[in-house]
Design an enzyme around this catalytic site. Structure first.
Site, mmCIF file in Angstrom:
data_model
loop_
_atom_site.group_PDB
_atom_site.id
_atom_site.type_symbol
_atom_site.label_atom_id
_atom_site.label_comp_id
_atom_site.label_asym_id
_atom_site.label_seq_id
_atom_site.Cartn_x
_atom_site.Cartn_y
_atom_site.Cartn_z
ATOM 1 N N LEU A 117 31.515 -7.593 60.019
ATOM 2 C CA LEU A 117 31.862 -7.376 58.674
ATOM 3 C C LEU A 117 32.003 -5.661 58.447
ATOM 4 O O LEU A 117 31.063 -5.223 58.366
ATOM 5 C CB LEU A 117 31.501 -8.024 57.450
ATOM 6 C CG LEU A 117 31.407 -9.695 57.719
ATOM 7 C CD1 LEU A 117 31.021 -10.351 56.587
ATOM 8 C CD2 LEU A 117 32.906 -10.103 58.226
ATOM 9 N N GLY A 132 23.136 -13.403 62.375
ATOM 10 C CA GLY A 132 22.500 -12.757 61.489
ATOM 11 C C GLY A 132 22.914 -11.724 60.683
ATOM 12 O O GLY A 132 24.005 -10.877 60.903
ATOM 13 N N GLY A 133 22.648 -11.371 59.534
ATOM 14 C CA GLY A 133 23.118 -10.304 58.719
ATOM 15 C C GLY A 133 24.544 -10.759 58.338
ATOM 16 O O GLY A 133 25.067 -11.821 57.818
ATOM 17 N N ASP A 134 25.429 -9.610 58.539
ATOM 18 C CA ASP A 134 26.912 -9.757 58.482
ATOM 19 C C ASP A 134 27.558 -9.959 59.827
ATOM 20 O O ASP A 134 28.862 -9.535 59.904
ATOM 21 C CB ASP A 134 27.362 -8.711 57.743
ATOM 22 C CG ASP A 134 27.189 -7.397 58.224
ATOM 23 O OD1 ASP A 134 26.537 -7.162 59.319
ATOM 24 O OD2 ASP A 134 27.941 -6.315 57.690
ATOM 25 N N GLU A 135 26.952 -10.542 60.783
ATOM 26 C CA GLU A 135 27.412 -10.355 62.172
ATOM 27 C C GLU A 135 27.563 -12.106 62.502
ATOM 28 O O GLU A 135 26.565 -12.931 62.166
ATOM 29 C CB GLU A 135 26.380 -9.972 63.342
ATOM 30 C CG GLU A 135 26.213 -8.461 62.915
ATOM 31 C CD GLU A 135 25.220 -7.861 63.994
ATOM 32 O OE1 GLU A 135 25.159 -6.731 64.227
ATOM 33 O OE2 GLU A 135 24.414 -8.539 64.402
#
Length: 295
Positions: A173, A213-216
C-alpha cells in the site's frame, strides 16, 4: 471363585450399561447383536429397534457405507481391526464425529465371528482443534490467511512432484504510513481491513489472498499465467484509486504491485522475493515519474 466370577460379570455388565462410550457388536452378517444404553441414546432408538439391523443403516453416513462394509469384511477375514474415525449419524440425522476402537471377537475355535466397536464422540474436540488451526493461520485484523497459511499454500503449489506452479502478486500500500501517522492506529487498522476486503473482492474463486505483514498483501493464483497476473494487477491498481470510506473521512491511498510466476521445485521464499523485487521496481518507477506520489 464362582462368586468372584459372578461379581466380575456383574461389574462388566454395569460398566457397559453406565459408560458414556458408544458400544456395539456387529456380527459377520453386518448386523448389530448388542448395543449399550449410550448407543440407544445416541441413535434415539431402543435396543429392540437396533439389534438385528444392519449397522450401516443405523449410524454410518451414506457416503461412508462402502468403506465401512469393506473395513468390516477385511477385519473378519484377517482377524485384525484398526482404530478409525468417521462421521456417525445421531438421532435426527445429526452428524457427529466419532473415534472408534475396534476389536475382533473370536469363537471357541478361534475363528472371527464379530467386531466390538467402542466409539467416543469427539465432535467438540475436533471443532476446537479446527478453530485453533484457523486462528493459527488467520490474520486477526483482516480475517485473511496470514504468513503461515501463505507459505503452506506456496509449498503445495510449488511441490516438485505434486505441484502445478502458481503466480504471485505482491501488493504494497502506498501512502498508508502517512494515514496511520496522521489519524492514528484505529483509523489505520480500519483502512487495512477495508483494503483487504477490496483485494479479496477482485481475486478469483481459486485464488488465495493473504496478509504478509504490515501493509503488504499477497495474492496467490494457481497455475499463474503471466498474462492473467498482469490483468489482475491492473484491476487492483484501478480499484485502489477509489477512496476508502472511513470514520476519519474519505482516505486515498495507492498500491504498488509486483508479480512473478513460480514453477514446481522453486522455493516459496524465492518466489516471494522475486515478486517483492518486482514490486519495488514498480514503486521506484512511479516515484521517478511523480516524486510527490506517496511511497
Amino acid at each position: 471363585m464362582i462368586r468372584a466370577g459372578r461379581a466380575e460379570q456383574e461389574l462388566a455388565v454395569e460398566v457397559v450399561r453406565s459408560t458414556r462410550a458408544l458400544l456395539c457388536v456387529v456380527d459377520g452378517a453386518n448386523r448389530l447383536v448388542l448395543v449399550n444404553p449410550a448407543m440407544e441414546q445416541f441413535t434415539g432408538r431402543s435396543a429392540d429397534e437396533l439389534v438385528g439391523r444392519p449397522f450401516y443403516d443405523v449410524y454410518v453416513a451414506p457416503e461412508h457405507r462402502a468403506l465401512a462394509l469393506d473395513a468390516v469384511a477385511r477385519s473378519m477375514a484377517t482377524g485384525t481391526a484398526f482404530p478409525q474415525e468417521a462421521d456417525w449419524l445421531a438421532a435426527g440425522g445429526v452428524r457427529r464425529r466419532v473415534s472408534m476402537t475396534i476389536d475382533v471377537l473370536h469363537d471357541d475355535a478361534g475363528a472371527p465371528w464379530a467386531l466390538a466397536c467402542l466409539g467416543l464422540d469427539v465432535t467438540e474436540e475436533r471443532e476446537r482443534e479446527a478453530a485453533l488451526r484457523r486462528r493459527a493461520h488467520t490474520d486477526v485484523l483482516t480475517g485473511l490467511p496470514n504468513r503461515s497459511a501463505l507459505f503452506d499454500a506456496l509449498h503445495q503449489h510449488l511441490d516438485s512432484e505434486r505441484g502445478s506452479g502458481c503466480g504471485l502478486l505482491f501488493c504494497d500500500l502506498d501512502g498508508f504510513k502517512a494515514v496511520n501517522d496522521r489519524h492514528g492506529h484505529a483509523v489505520g487498522d480500519r483502512l487495512l481491513a477495508d483494503a483487504a476486503a477490496r483485494l479479496q473482492s477482485l481475486a478469483g474463486p481459486s485464488d488465495l489472498v493473504a496478509r504478509l505483514g504490515g501493509d503488504e498483501f499477497v495474492v496467490v493464483c494457481p497455475g499463474g499465467a503471466s498474462a492473467r497476473l498482469g490483468m489482475l494487477a491492473a484491476e487492483v491498481t484501478t480499484a485502489f484509486r477509489r477512496p476508502f470510506a472511513n470514520p476519519a473521512g474519505e482516505l486515498t491511498i495507492g498500491v504498488s504491485i509486483g508479480h512473478a510466476v513460480g514453477e514446481p521445485g522453486e522455493a516459496p521464499d524465492r518466489l516471494v522475493a522475486r515478486a517483492d523485487h518486482a514490486m519495488y521496481g514498480a514503486k521506484s518507477r512511479r516515484r521517478r515519474r511523480d516524486p510527490r506520489s506517496p511511497g
